[in-house]
Design a protein around this motif. Sequence first.
Motif, PDB file in Angstrom:
ATOM      1  N   THR A 197       0.840  -1.200   0.000  1.00  0.00           N
ATOM      2  CA  THR A 197       0.000   0.000   0.000  1.00  0.00           C
ATOM      3  C   THR A 197       0.871   1.244   0.000  1.00  0.00           C
ATOM      4  OG1 THR A 197      -0.078   0.036   2.419  1.00  0.00           O
ATOM      5  CG2 THR A 197      -1.840  -1.146   1.284  1.00  0.00           C
ATOM      6  N   ALA A 198       0.329   2.301  -0.525  1.00  0.00           N
ATOM      7  CA  ALA A 198       1.041   3.571  -0.490  1.00  0.00           C
ATOM      8  C   ALA A 198       1.001   4.107   0.937  1.00  0.00           C
ATOM      9  CB  ALA A 198       0.388   4.560  -1.442  1.00  0.00           C
ATOM     10  N   GLY A 199       2.136   4.577   1.404  1.00  0.00           N
ATOM     11  CA  GLY A 199       2.152   5.140   2.749  1.00  0.00           C
ATOM     12  C   GLY A 199       1.666   6.576   2.777  1.00  0.00           C
ATOM     13  N   GLN A 200       1.705   7.184   1.616  1.00  0.00           N
ATOM     14  CA  GLN A 200       1.340   8.601   1.545  1.00  0.00           C
ATOM     15  C   GLN A 200      -0.102   8.843   1.973  1.00  0.00           C
ATOM     16  OE1 GLN A 200       2.123   9.847  -2.440  1.00  0.00           O
ATOM     17  NE2 GLN A 200       4.334   9.988  -2.116  1.00  0.00           N
ATOM     18  N   GLU A 201      -0.233   9.925   2.694  1.00  0.00           N
ATOM     19  CA  GLU A 201      -1.534  10.289   3.239  1.00  0.00           C
ATOM     20  C   GLU A 201      -2.595  10.443   2.143  1.00  0.00           C
ATOM     21  OE1 GLU A 201      -2.262  10.735   6.557  1.00  0.00           O
ATOM     22  OE2 GLU A 201      -4.344  11.077   5.952  1.00  0.00           O
ATOM     23  N   ARG A 202      -2.182  10.959   0.999  1.00  0.00           N
ATOM     24  CA  ARG A 202      -3.196  11.271  -0.020  1.00  0.00           C
ATOM     25  C   ARG A 202      -3.891  10.025  -0.545  1.00  0.00           C
ATOM     26  NH1 ARG A 202      -0.681  10.935  -5.433  1.00  0.00           N
ATOM     27  NH2 ARG A 202      -2.248  12.245  -6.361  1.00  0.00           N
ATOM     28  N   PHE A 203      -3.280   8.873  -0.386  1.00  0.00           N
ATOM     29  CA  PHE A 203      -3.925   7.648  -0.862  1.00  0.00           C
ATOM     30  C   PHE A 203      -4.702   6.932   0.238  1.00  0.00           C
ATOM     31  CE2 PHE A 203      -0.238   7.942  -3.804  1.00  0.00           C
ATOM     32  CZ  PHE A 203      -0.953   8.040  -4.985  1.00  0.00           C
ATOM     33  N   ARG A 204      -4.749   7.566   1.382  1.00  0.00           N
ATOM     34  CA  ARG A 204      -5.234   6.866   2.562  1.00  0.00           C
ATOM     35  C   ARG A 204      -6.617   6.220   2.376  1.00  0.00           C
ATOM     36  NH1 ARG A 204      -2.861   7.720   7.316  1.00  0.00           N
ATOM     37  NH2 ARG A 204      -1.079   7.845   5.960  1.00  0.00           N
ATOM     38  N   SER A 205      -7.526   6.973   1.808  1.00  0.00           N
ATOM     39  CA  SER A 205      -8.892   6.429   1.687  1.00  0.00           C
ATOM     40  C   SER A 205      -8.902   5.185   0.801  1.00  0.00           C
ATOM     41  CB  SER A 205      -9.838   7.476   1.115  1.00  0.00           C
ATOM     42  OG  SER A 205      -9.415   7.843  -0.187  1.00  0.00           O
ATOM     43  N   LEU A 206      -8.021   5.178  -0.189  1.00  0.00           N
ATOM     44  CA  LEU A 206      -7.955   4.021  -1.074  1.00  0.00           C
ATOM     45  C   LEU A 206      -7.317   2.828  -0.359  1.00  0.00           C
ATOM     46  CD1 LEU A 206      -8.218   2.859  -3.994  1.00  0.00           C
ATOM     47  CD2 LEU A 206      -5.881   3.637  -4.350  1.00  0.00           C
ATOM     48  N   THR A 207      -6.198   3.088   0.276  1.00  0.00           N
ATOM     49  CA  THR A 207      -5.459   1.970   0.861  1.00  0.00           C
ATOM     50  C   THR A 207      -6.215   1.326   2.017  1.00  0.00           C
ATOM     51  OG1 THR A 207      -4.222   3.541   2.207  1.00  0.00           O
ATOM     52  CG2 THR A 207      -3.187   2.789   0.179  1.00  0.00           C
ATOM     53  N   THR A 208      -6.817   2.151   2.844  1.00  0.00           N
ATOM     54  CA  THR A 208      -7.512   1.557   3.990  1.00  0.00           C
ATOM     55  C   THR A 208      -8.679   0.686   3.538  1.00  0.00           C
ATOM     56  OG1 THR A 208      -8.781   3.580   4.229  1.00  0.00           O
ATOM     57  CG2 THR A 208      -6.895   3.301   5.692  1.00  0.00           C
ATOM     58  N   ALA A 209      -9.229   1.008   2.370  1.00  0.00           N
ATOM     59  CA  ALA A 209     -10.334   0.190   1.865  1.00  0.00           C
ATOM     60  C   ALA A 209      -9.868  -1.221   1.547  1.00  0.00           C
ATOM     61  CB  ALA A 209     -10.944   0.839   0.627  1.00  0.00           C
ATOM     62  N   PHE A 210      -8.571  -1.375   1.309  1.00  0.00           N
ATOM     63  CA  PHE A 210      -8.063  -2.706   0.992  1.00  0.00           C
ATOM     64  C   PHE A 210      -7.739  -3.518   2.246  1.00  0.00           C
ATOM     65  CE2 PHE A 210      -7.933  -0.928  -3.119  1.00  0.00           C
ATOM     66  CZ  PHE A 210      -7.993  -1.998  -3.987  1.00  0.00           C
ATOM     67  N   PHE A 211      -7.747  -2.851   3.383  1.00  0.00           N
ATOM     68  CA  PHE A 211      -7.442  -3.564   4.629  1.00  0.00           C
ATOM     69  C   PHE A 211      -8.389  -4.731   4.847  1.00  0.00           C
ATOM     70  CE2 PHE A 211      -5.272   0.095   7.201  1.00  0.00           C
ATOM     71  CZ  PHE A 211      -4.362   0.240   6.181  1.00  0.00           C
ATOM     72  N   ARG A 212      -9.631  -4.514   4.496  1.00  0.00           N
ATOM     73  CA  ARG A 212     -10.661  -5.516   4.789  1.00  0.00           C
ATOM     74  C   ARG A 212     -10.435  -6.846   4.076  1.00  0.00           C
ATOM     75  NH1 ARG A 212     -15.820  -2.815   2.030  1.00  0.00           N
ATOM     76  NH2 ARG A 212     -15.000  -1.117   3.276  1.00  0.00           N
ATOM     77  N   ASP A 213      -9.672  -6.797   2.981  1.00  0.00           N
ATOM     78  CA  ASP A 213      -9.493  -8.017   2.206  1.00  0.00           C
ATOM     79  C   ASP A 213      -8.278  -8.823   2.630  1.00  0.00           C
ATOM     80  OD1 ASP A 213     -11.734  -7.459   0.714  1.00  0.00           O
ATOM     81  OD2 ASP A 213     -10.614  -6.228  -0.694  1.00  0.00           O
ATOM     82  N   ALA A 214      -7.545  -8.307   3.607  1.00  0.00           N
ATOM     83  CA  ALA A 214      -6.325  -9.002   4.007  1.00  0.00           C
ATOM     84  C   ALA A 214      -6.579  -9.857   5.238  1.00  0.00           C
ATOM     85  CB  ALA A 214      -5.219  -7.995   4.283  1.00  0.00           C
ATOM     86  N   MET A 215      -5.921 -11.011   5.257  1.00  0.00           N
ATOM     87  CA  MET A 215      -6.059 -11.911   6.393  1.00  0.00           C
ATOM     88  C   MET A 215      -5.050 -11.601   7.483  1.00  0.00           C
ATOM     89  SD  MET A 215      -6.477 -15.307   4.111  1.00  0.00           S
ATOM     90  CE  MET A 215      -7.892 -15.565   3.045  1.00  0.00           C
ATOM     91  N   GLY A 216      -3.932 -11.003   7.095  1.00  0.00           N
ATOM     92  CA  GLY A 216      -2.915 -10.654   8.076  1.00  0.00           C
ATOM     93  C   GLY A 216      -2.143  -9.431   7.615  1.00  0.00           C
ATOM     94  N   PHE A 217      -1.447  -8.797   8.556  1.00  0.00           N
ATOM     95  CA  PHE A 217      -0.831  -7.509   8.246  1.00  0.00           C
ATOM     96  C   PHE A 217       0.628  -7.448   8.675  1.00  0.00           C
ATOM     97  CE2 PHE A 217      -5.328  -7.056   8.688  1.00  0.00           C
ATOM     98  CZ  PHE A 217      -5.678  -6.268   7.601  1.00  0.00           C
ATOM     99  N   LEU A 218       1.415  -6.860   7.809  1.00  0.00           N
ATOM    100  CA  LEU A 218       2.790  -6.542   8.135  1.00  0.00           C
ATOM    101  C   LEU A 218       2.839  -5.039   8.353  1.00  0.00           C
ATOM    102  CD1 LEU A 218       4.223  -8.678   5.257  1.00  0.00           C
ATOM    103  CD2 LEU A 218       4.714  -9.125   7.683  1.00  0.00           C
ATOM    104  N   LEU A 219       3.013  -4.644   9.603  1.00  0.00           N
ATOM    105  CA  LEU A 219       3.050  -3.220   9.918  1.00  0.00           C
ATOM    106  C   LEU A 219       4.499  -2.807  10.050  1.00  0.00           C
ATOM    107  CD1 LEU A 219       2.152  -0.464  10.793  1.00  0.00           C
ATOM    108  CD2 LEU A 219       1.181  -1.427  12.856  1.00  0.00           C
ATOM    109  N   LEU A 220       4.952  -1.984   9.115  1.00  0.00           N
ATOM    110  CA  LEU A 220       6.356  -1.603   9.089  1.00  0.00           C
ATOM    111  C   LEU A 220       6.570  -0.179   9.581  1.00  0.00           C
ATOM    112  CD1 LEU A 220       6.134  -3.910   6.752  1.00  0.00           C
ATOM    113  CD2 LEU A 220       8.349  -2.979   6.052  1.00  0.00           C
ATOM    114  N   PHE A 221       7.691   0.016  10.242  1.00  0.00           N
ATOM    115  CA  PHE A 221       8.157   1.375  10.479  1.00  0.00           C
ATOM    116  C   PHE A 221       9.659   1.390  10.215  1.00  0.00           C
ATOM    117  CE2 PHE A 221      10.360   0.958  14.539  1.00  0.00           C
ATOM    118  CZ  PHE A 221       9.880  -0.261  15.003  1.00  0.00           C
TER     119      PHE A 221
END
Lengths: 220, 712
Positions: free
Chosen positions: A75-99
Motif C-alpha cells: 500500500t502507499a504510505g502517503q496520506e493522499r492515498f489513505r482512503s484508497l489503501t484503507t479500503a483494501f485492509f478488509r481483504d487481508a487476512m494478516g498484516f505486516l506493519l512496518l516502520f
Amino acid sequence: MSDGDYDYLIKFLALGDSGVGKTSFLYQYTDTKFNSKFITTVGIDFREKRVVYKSTNPDGSSGRGQKIHMQLWDTAGQERFRSLTTAFFRDAMGFLLLFDLTNEQSFLNVRNWMSQLQIHAYCESPDVVLCGNKCDLSDQRAVREDEVRELAEKYGIPYFETSAANGQNVNPAVDVLLDLIMKRMERCVDKSWIPDGTVRVNGPTNADLSEGSDRSKCAC
Amino acid sequence: MVEGTMPEAADMINLGFLSDSERELILEVLQRDEELRQAEEQRVRSLKAELLDVKRKGAKRGSGRYSDHSCGRCQQPLSRLTVFSSRCQICNHHVCSKCRTVLPDRSWRCNVCAKESDLKKRTGDWFYDQRINRFSLMPVHDLMRASLKMKAQGKKRETTGETLLRSTEINPDPPIPVPRVRQKNPITDNKGHSNESSGSIASKESFESKEDVWSKSTRSDSESAGKNSITSSEADARSGHVTPEQQRSENSFVPSSPAGSTVSSLTAPVKVGIVSVDGANLEANDAPEVKPVSPNPEIDVDRLFKKSIKRDPKPPEYVSTLDLRDVRDKSEASMGNRSQSVPGLDIQEDGEEDEDIDSLVSFHKRTIASSSYSLNSSKSTLGSLMSIYSEAGDYDSVEVSGDLVFSLSYDEHTQSLQVLIKECRGLAYGDASKQLSHPYVKCYLLPDKSRGSKRKTSIKRNTVNPVYEETLKYPISRSQLFTRSILISVWHYGRFSRNAFLGEVEIALDTRDLDSLYTDSVILMGKSPSGGPASAFAHYKGELVISLKYVAPTKPKTEKIKGKKVVVEGRGELHVFIKEAKNLIAMKAGGTSDSFVKGYLLTAKAKTTKKKTPVVKKDLNPHYDHTFVYKELALEQLEEMWLELTVWDKEGMSSNEFLGGVRLGSRKGTVTGEVEMDPAGEEVSLWEKMMQYPDSWAEGTLPLRSTMVKGK
C-alpha cells in the motif's frame, strides 16, 4: 502464477508510513532482491509468492506440507492515498506493519496504524506482525529496541527487526504471520461448529449493532 | 448521490484526486488481482463440488431419524459396544471407524464433517465469514428506496478491488481501453492501447519500470480472449431471461451507454462478429471523451467511481470481468431485474400452471384425511409430491404383498442408468372382487417425478407372478446419480376401472453399487412411512440466501383531503431480497434446473398475490438478485404473518417442479384455517431479526424444505 494449483490463498497486506520500506520488504521477500532507489507506490500494488507451509503438531512432528499461494498487498504510505489503501485492509487476512528504525516519527505512527487496522480490517483484532525495518542502518538508528518491544507486547503482536536491504528477518517475519493466520484459521473452523452448522444469520448492518457480534466472532 | 447517507466506506472512496496515469496504474493492479481472483473462484468452486460429492455419499442428514446402531455415513450396522464411543463430536452421528478422519491431535471427525471444516479453511470461508460481519451488505438508503432501485448486495467474497474494478467498468468511457474486448488480434490491441490517450502512454511508461506487470498484462490479453468463448456462453444462458420489457427499463437507466452495447445485449451477446463491432463502436464513441475534453474532468472521475453506488450490479460470479462487454451486458440485465421489483411490473407468465401452494393446500387436506401418513418421514414427502404431480391420488389401494426382482446397472457406453425389471412374485390382486391382476411396473428417477422420468413395462395379463425381463433406461451422467433414487412401483391395470396400486420400492442410488450386476429381490411396500430406504439425500434440497428488511414508515405527513388538513399515517414496507439459491436439485437433462422463486405473504386470513423472480436458466446455484416489495404493512402486522418462498423448476410444457421452500414467520399458526404454518429455527430467527431492526437488512442462508407440508 495464478493457476489454481495450491491449497490456500492467503492475503497479506503491508502498511506503514511512507518510505519505511514496504515495497522493498515485499520485493526482498518475493524476489530476494533490493533496489535502493525510492519509487513511491501509487495507491496499491501486490506481489505473489508460493510457499509450502508445514504445521507443527503438539508432539513436535510436522504435518503434510500445504501449498500456499500468497498475495502480498503493498500500500502507499502517503496520506493522499489513505482512503484508497484503507479500503483494501478488509481483504487481508494478516498484516505486516512496518516502520523505519531510522525515523522516529514512523514508529510513533504505529499506534495510528494499529487503530486504522482496528477500524478497517476484517475484524477488530487481526493478526499483525510489527517490523522495524532498515535495521542494517545501525548508525542512523533512532528507535530503541526496548521501546518497540514494549509497544509490541502491549498489542500482543510479534516484533522483528528487519532489513529489506540485506534480507535479515524478512522471511521469518512473514513466516510468523503465516503461522498466526493458519492457526487462527484452525480456531475459527473448530469454533464455528454448531450442529448442522451451515446456517448463519448475519446481524444488522449498522455499525453499532453489529459491534457486539463482531467481538464474539473475532475472539476465535 | 448524497454521500453522508452511505455507510460503506469502500463505496465512498473519492478517487477524484488521482491523476490519469495513477488511475491507469491502479486499474492495472486491479486487473491482475481480478485474474488471481478468477483462478481462486474456479478453485473454490471445484472444492465445493468435491464436498458435495462427499456429502451425497454420506447417508444420514441432521433432519432425518435413523437408528443409533448404524453408521451415520455408510449406514453399516454398528456393534452395540462401539455406539458409545462412535459419536462424531460435530454432527453427533454415530460413525463407524471406516468413515472417520483422524486429526493430528488424534481426535477424529466423521468424513463429512472433516471435509467441511477442511473446505472452510481452503476456500477462505473462515475469513469471509468473519469479514461479512463488518463489511456486510450495504443498507439501501432512503433515496434509493424511494425509487426502488435496489442496490445489489455485495456478495460475501466481493473484495475492494473487485468493487473498484467493477465500478470503473461500468463507466461508458473506461480508462482501460476497450480493445480487451476484441478477440481477434491482441497484438494490435496493444498498439491501439498505447496510442489512444495520453493517459495510457503515461501508464505504459510507469509499468515499464515494473517488468512483471507488463508481461502479465500482455498475457492477460490472450488469456481473456481464450476465456471469452466460455464466459460469454455463460452470459448467453444468463441473459436468456431478459425480456424486452426489461430491456426497455434498462435503457432508461443507462442513457449514456453507447448504442452498440445495448443492441448486442438485445441480440445474442456471444457472436464474435457482434463483439468486435461492439468494441469498435465503443471506441469510436468514446474516442473524443478519453481525453479530458469535458469541461470538468473532476465530474468524469467522480462519475467513474461513484457509479457503483447507483448501479453497482452484482457481477455474476464466474464471468471474467476482463471481458468488459460481457459484464456490461450483465450489469444491465441485473438492473433490469431490479427495476422489475416494482410489484406492478412483476411479470405473470401466462399459461403457467398454478400448482404450487394451492395444490399443496389441497394435498394437505388429503394428508390430514389419511391418517396413515407419517408426516415426518421422507417417504411421505416423496409420496406427497407423487400424488400431486403424477398420480393425482386417484387409484385403488389393496393390501400390498409380493416381491420385485430387478437389477440396476450403469452403462458407461450409452451413459445411462439401466433398470432391468425381471419379475414380480406373489402380487396382490388388483381387482379383489374378480381375484385377478394385470400388473405392470412403473419407474421414476426421483426426484424427477415428471412425465419425462416415467418408464413403464408392458402389462402382463391375469397373473400375480408376472415375468417382464424388460430394461428401462435413463440417460443420465453417472455423477448425477448420487442425488437420485429410483422409485419402482407396481400397478394393476384396470381397463374399465381404476388402476390399483400394488406396491413400490425406492432405492437410493447414492449407496448403491452400480457396477456389479447383481439381482435384487425386494419386498414390495405400501405407500407408508416404513417404505423402502429412501435416499437420505432427498432431505437436502439446497439452500436459499435471502435478506429481509422492514422499511419503517416515513413520518406522518399532513395532506390536504377535500380542503381539510389530515394527518396521514404512513405504512411501512417489507423488502425481501432473494439473493441466490445453492445446490439445487437438478431436474432437467444435463443436470440443471431453470429455477425461479415464488413468494407469498400470508396472514391468518388470506394470502397476498404471488410474486416471482425471473427464471434463472441452467444453474443449480442461481443468482436471482431480485426483491419482492410488500407495501402498506405495519410492523406489528408482521408478527401475525408468514412468508413462504418456494423454489421451482420452470417446465415449459408441464407443471413446474417443486425444488424446495422456506417458511418464515415468528410463530406457528394456520392460514385460512387449513394450512399450518410451522416456521422453525432460522426461519424464525431471521424473521425476528428483521422485525427487531427495522431499516436494516437481515441476511440468512436457509435450508430448503423438501416439502411445504407441516413437519418437514
